[in-house]
Design a protein around this motif. Structure first.
Motif, PDB file in Angstrom:
ATOM      1  N   VAL A  10      50.449  31.628  54.462  1.00 27.98           N
ATOM      2  CA  VAL A  10      51.160  32.427  53.470  1.00 27.98           C
ATOM      3  C   VAL A  10      50.283  32.520  52.221  1.00 27.98           C
ATOM      4  O   VAL A  10      49.578  31.564  51.893  1.00 27.98           O
ATOM      5  CB  VAL A  10      52.457  31.833  53.118  1.00 27.98           C
ATOM      6  CG1 VAL A  10      53.394  31.107  53.380  1.00 27.98           C
ATOM      7  CG2 VAL A  10      52.653  31.500  52.436  1.00 27.98           C
ATOM      8  N   ALA A  11      50.341  33.646  51.599  1.00 29.25           N
ATOM      9  CA  ALA A  11      49.566  33.837  50.375  1.00 29.25           C
ATOM     10  C   ALA A  11      50.278  33.132  49.233  1.00 29.25           C
ATOM     11  O   ALA A  11      51.500  33.149  49.147  1.00 29.25           O
ATOM     12  CB  ALA A  11      49.420  35.326  50.070  1.00 29.25           C
ATOM     13  N   SER A  12      49.514  32.505  48.390  1.00 24.74           N
ATOM     14  CA  SER A  12      50.093  31.852  47.221  1.00 24.74           C
ATOM     15  C   SER A  12      49.322  32.271  45.983  1.00 24.74           C
ATOM     16  O   SER A  12      48.173  32.683  46.073  1.00 24.74           O
ATOM     17  CB  SER A  12      50.076  30.326  47.379  1.00 24.74           C
ATOM     18  OG  SER A  12      48.757  29.860  47.472  1.00 24.74           O
ATOM     19  N   ALA A  13      49.992  32.156  44.861  1.00 29.26           N
ATOM     20  CA  ALA A  13      49.364  32.511  43.593  1.00 29.26           C
ATOM     21  C   ALA A  13      49.307  31.269  42.716  1.00 29.26           C
ATOM     22  O   ALA A  13      50.175  30.406  42.789  1.00 29.26           O
ATOM     23  CB  ALA A  13      50.162  33.612  42.899  1.00 29.26           C
ATOM     24  N   SER A  14      48.282  31.176  41.907  1.00 24.53           N
ATOM     25  CA  SER A  14      48.129  30.046  40.996  1.00 24.53           C
ATOM     26  C   SER A  14      47.460  30.537  39.717  1.00 24.53           C
ATOM     27  O   SER A  14      46.725  31.524  39.735  1.00 24.53           O
ATOM     28  CB  SER A  14      47.285  28.956  41.656  1.00 24.53           C
ATOM     29  OG  SER A  14      47.448  27.732  40.990  1.00 24.53           O
ATOM     30  N   ILE A  15      47.721  29.841  38.630  1.00 25.26           N
ATOM     31  CA  ILE A  15      47.149  30.246  37.346  1.00 25.26           C
ATOM     32  C   ILE A  15      45.619  30.172  37.393  1.00 25.26           C
ATOM     33  O   ILE A  15      45.042  29.223  37.930  1.00 25.26           O
ATOM     34  CB  ILE A  15      47.716  29.394  36.189  1.00 25.26           C
ATOM     35  CG1 ILE A  15      47.280  29.981  34.837  1.00 25.26           C
ATOM     36  CG2 ILE A  15      47.354  27.929  36.340  1.00 25.26           C
ATOM     37  CD1 ILE A  15      48.020  29.396  33.645  1.00 25.26           C
ATOM     38  N   ALA A  16      44.994  31.176  36.851  1.00 24.20           N
ATOM     39  CA  ALA A  16      43.531  31.220  36.775  1.00 24.20           C
ATOM     40  C   ALA A  16      43.038  30.325  35.635  1.00 24.20           C
ATOM     41  O   ALA A  16      43.757  30.083  34.664  1.00 24.20           O
ATOM     42  CB  ALA A  16      43.068  32.662  36.544  1.00 24.20           C
ATOM     43  N   ARG A  17      41.820  29.836  35.750  1.00 22.15           N
ATOM     44  CA  ARG A  17      41.250  28.947  34.749  1.00 22.15           C
ATOM     45  C   ARG A  17      41.249  29.572  33.364  1.00 22.15           C
ATOM     46  O   ARG A  17      41.614  28.932  32.383  1.00 22.15           O
ATOM     47  CB  ARG A  17      39.824  28.526  35.141  1.00 22.15           C
ATOM     48  CG  ARG A  17      39.341  27.375  34.237  1.00 22.15           C
ATOM     49  CD  ARG A  17      37.845  27.236  34.188  1.00 22.15           C
ATOM     50  NE  ARG A  17      37.118  28.018  33.237  1.00 22.15           N
ATOM     51  CZ  ARG A  17      37.288  28.066  31.908  1.00 22.15           C
ATOM     52  NH1 ARG A  17      38.237  27.433  31.330  1.00 22.15           N
ATOM     53  NH2 ARG A  17      36.498  28.770  31.149  1.00 22.15           N
ATOM     54  N   ASP A  18      40.813  30.813  33.257  1.00 20.46           N
ATOM     55  CA  ASP A  18      40.767  31.472  31.945  1.00 20.46           C
ATOM     56  C   ASP A  18      42.164  31.656  31.361  1.00 20.46           C
ATOM     57  O   ASP A  18      42.358  31.521  30.146  1.00 20.46           O
ATOM     58  CB  ASP A  18      40.049  32.817  32.039  1.00 20.46           C
ATOM     59  CG  ASP A  18      38.538  32.648  32.246  1.00 20.46           C
ATOM     60  OD1 ASP A  18      38.013  31.529  32.021  1.00 20.46           O
ATOM     61  OD2 ASP A  18      37.885  33.632  32.642  1.00 20.46           O
ATOM     62  N   ALA A  19      43.141  31.952  32.204  1.00 17.16           N
ATOM     63  CA  ALA A  19      44.519  32.081  31.722  1.00 17.16           C
ATOM     64  C   ALA A  19      45.039  30.718  31.259  1.00 17.16           C
ATOM     65  O   ALA A  19      45.748  30.624  30.252  1.00 17.16           O
ATOM     66  CB  ALA A  19      45.417  32.652  32.811  1.00 17.16           C
ATOM     67  N   ALA A  20      44.677  29.653  31.975  1.00 17.49           N
ATOM     68  CA  ALA A  20      45.075  28.302  31.562  1.00 17.49           C
ATOM     69  C   ALA A  20      44.474  27.964  30.200  1.00 17.49           C
ATOM     70  O   ALA A  20      45.135  27.368  29.345  1.00 17.49           O
ATOM     71  CB  ALA A  20      44.665  27.277  32.615  1.00 17.49           C
ATOM     72  N   ALA A  21      43.226  28.355  29.981  1.00 18.64           N
ATOM     73  CA  ALA A  21      42.569  28.095  28.695  1.00 18.64           C
ATOM     74  C   ALA A  21      43.262  28.870  27.575  1.00 18.64           C
ATOM     75  O   ALA A  21      43.478  28.337  26.476  1.00 18.64           O
ATOM     76  CB  ALA A  21      41.092  28.465  28.773  1.00 18.64           C
ATOM     77  N   ARG A  22      43.627  30.121  27.839  1.00 16.21           N
ATOM     78  CA  ARG A  22      44.349  30.920  26.828  1.00 16.21           C
ATOM     79  C   ARG A  22      45.715  30.322  26.532  1.00 16.21           C
ATOM     80  O   ARG A  22      46.152  30.268  25.379  1.00 16.21           O
ATOM     81  CB  ARG A  22      44.499  32.369  27.303  1.00 16.21           C
ATOM     82  CG  ARG A  22      43.196  33.151  27.215  1.00 16.21           C
ATOM     83  CD  ARG A  22      43.318  34.609  27.635  1.00 16.21           C
ATOM     84  NE  ARG A  22      44.453  35.277  27.013  1.00 16.21           N
ATOM     85  CZ  ARG A  22      45.250  36.138  27.638  1.00 16.21           C
ATOM     86  NH1 ARG A  22      45.046  36.440  28.898  1.00 16.21           N
ATOM     87  NH2 ARG A  22      46.241  36.715  27.001  1.00 16.21           N
ATOM     88  N   LEU A  23      46.389  29.851  27.577  1.00 14.60           N
ATOM     89  CA  LEU A  23      47.702  29.238  27.400  1.00 14.60           C
ATOM     90  C   LEU A  23      47.586  27.938  26.608  1.00 14.60           C
ATOM     91  O   LEU A  23      48.414  27.654  25.744  1.00 14.60           O
ATOM     92  CB  LEU A  23      48.348  28.998  28.765  1.00 14.60           C
ATOM     93  CG  LEU A  23      49.786  28.508  28.772  1.00 14.60           C
ATOM     94  CD1 LEU A  23      50.708  29.462  28.010  1.00 14.60           C
ATOM     95  CD2 LEU A  23      50.265  28.328  30.202  1.00 14.60           C
ATOM     96  N   LEU A  24      46.546  27.181  26.872  1.00 14.93           N
ATOM     97  CA  LEU A  24      46.309  25.938  26.130  1.00 14.93           C
ATOM     98  C   LEU A  24      46.119  26.246  24.644  1.00 14.93           C
ATOM     99  O   LEU A  24      46.705  25.583  23.783  1.00 14.93           O
ATOM    100  CB  LEU A  24      45.088  25.222  26.698  1.00 14.93           C
ATOM    101  CG  LEU A  24      44.771  23.851  26.156  1.00 14.93           C
ATOM    102  CD1 LEU A  24      45.787  22.837  26.660  1.00 14.93           C
ATOM    103  CD2 LEU A  24      43.382  23.432  26.607  1.00 14.93           C
TER     104      LEU A  24
END
Length: 151
Positions: A10-24
């Protein structure tokens, strides 16, 4: 359904590294605006740590608490502020004894296009301040804020 037609993945989605950095960065700004020294943890959809930042004034225990808040939020796609009410139900009360489950505010699922792609946990203020900072950060980056009802 014949064996050959049963999906094997099954396909899954996960937060991208750059998006995690922006969220941080957005979470650090939200904590600063609220006036708290905190640790911010971001996990991927599987609850694995993706990004972490502890402000200079945050107590060292906030690191583990923030990570576990993010893990808890990602696990079921629910804000940690809802778990206190959930574990009062005798049917699910044993979940309160899970070592990583945190049942106080400050953890939110990271939701994109209706799918949980990670969790954010903030620890350093009171439960409401931590929750408000997490929700502000999610909104600032463009993620959905899920599970905001109170228990």
């Amino acid at each position: 359904m014949p064996h050959s037609q049963i999906p094997l993945t099954v396909a899954s989605a996960s937060i991208a590294r750059d998006a995690a950095a922006r969220l941080l960065d957005a979470a650090r700004a939200a904590c600063r605006d609220i006036g708290i020294d905190a640790t911010v943890a971001i996990t991927d959809a599987g609850g694995h740590l993706k990004a972490l930042d502890r402000s200079d004034g945050a107590a060292f225990l906030t690191v583990d608490v923030a990570i576990d808040k993010a893990w808890t939020a990602a696990s079921f796609g629910l804000g940690t502020h809802l778990w206190n009410g959930i574990v009062q139900d005798p049917v699910v009360a044993p979940l309160a004894h899970r070592p990583r489950l945190v049942a106080v505010g400050g953890g939110c699922a990271i939701v994109h296009d209706g799918r949980v792609v990670g969790g954010i946990g903030i620890s350093g203020g009171n439960a409401l301040q931590d929750q408000q900072a997490a929700e502000a950060a999610l909104r600032a980056v463009g993620f959905e804020v899920a599970g905001t009802r109170t228990a």
